[in-house]
Scaffold this active site. Sequence first.
Site, PDB file in Angstrom:
ATOM      1  CB  ALA A  22     -30.001  -9.874   0.881  1.00 16.22           C
ATOM      2  CB  THR A  26     -34.734  -7.204  -3.360  1.00 14.92           C
ATOM      3  OG1 THR A  26     -34.104  -5.958  -3.701  1.00 14.92           O
ATOM      4  CG2 THR A  26     -34.242  -7.664  -1.996  1.00 14.92           C
ATOM      5  CD  GLN A 103     -22.841  -9.075   3.214  1.00  9.88           C
ATOM      6  OE1 GLN A 103     -23.063  -9.438   4.373  1.00  9.88           O
ATOM      7  NE2 GLN A 103     -23.151  -7.854   2.785  1.00  9.88           N
ATOM      8  CG  HIS A 121     -21.998 -15.142   3.312  1.00  8.99           C
ATOM      9  ND1 HIS A 121     -22.927 -14.129   3.498  1.00  8.99           N
ATOM     10  CD2 HIS A 121     -21.016 -14.912   4.218  1.00  8.99           C
ATOM     11  CE1 HIS A 121     -22.519 -13.327   4.474  1.00  8.99           C
ATOM     12  NE2 HIS A 121     -21.356 -13.787   4.911  1.00  8.99           N
ATOM     13  CB  CYS A 132     -16.016 -39.342  -0.854  1.00 12.26           C
ATOM     14  SG  CYS A 132     -17.297 -38.870  -2.055  1.00 12.26           S
ATOM     15  CB  VAL A 233     -28.665  -2.012  -5.844  1.00 11.19           C
ATOM     16  CG1 VAL A 233     -27.245  -2.038  -6.397  1.00 11.19           C
ATOM     17  CG2 VAL A 233     -28.644  -2.033  -4.332  1.00 11.19           C
TER      18      VAL A 233
END
Length: 243
Positions: A22, A26, A103, A121, A132, A233
């Site tokens: 996550a 950010t 993730q 995920h 269906c 990051v």
Amino acid sequence: MTHSQIQDIIRHGQRIVFFGGAGTSTESNIPDFRSATGLYQDHQSFEYPPEVMLSHSFFKKQPASFYQFYISKMIYPNARPNPAHHALAELERRGQLTAVITQNIDGLHQMAGSQHVLELHGSVHRNHCITCGQSYDLPYVLRTSDPIPHCEQCNGIVKPDVVLYEEMLDEAVLQAAIDHIAKADVLIVGGTSLRVNPAASLIRYYRGEHLVLINKEATPYDSLAHVVIHDLVGKVLQDALHA
């Protein structure tokens, strides 16, 4: 280790794999989960904690309440890729990065241009009728006036293709992630607390010499890494590519 040394590691990497959580998003103004300002701290307006409302059993029992929480807290349609996403896409274009393992469910890596993305995920951009199997995109889910999106074909409930609590990860995606990590000569782990398994345990399959951890806070795997930087990051990757 300085950013210039990370730049040297990336410059010589031929099979780089990025594994992110996550914290990678950010900088695109999408909150993470466990920080002081994260999703798990900001849910007071809801009756149940996020772990309950994002569970498979809650979706089955109370789909309207599930969607109220999901759309208000998990969907950020105006979010755009940040320097982390763009740096990784550039590494792929250079032929150095073999896969992004994420993730996250926001699709920002693909929006930035990454082609080889393994979404552990799932993704908010993929949805399907549980009756269906008809597929639907995110705009369809967001524009419905009904509290619960229903299928145009059979009126069944539409479910996001995201992995909820109590659900298993897709085995094919998980195995592909393991294979890429095992073959990597550089593994960059960014924006994840590495506290949620089985995703966190994936880095144990890495056998290379350059394990790089980039996260604002310490993780349980810091002692195993060759490089640890507690920073954003996007900032670190952008500096490493263009310093």
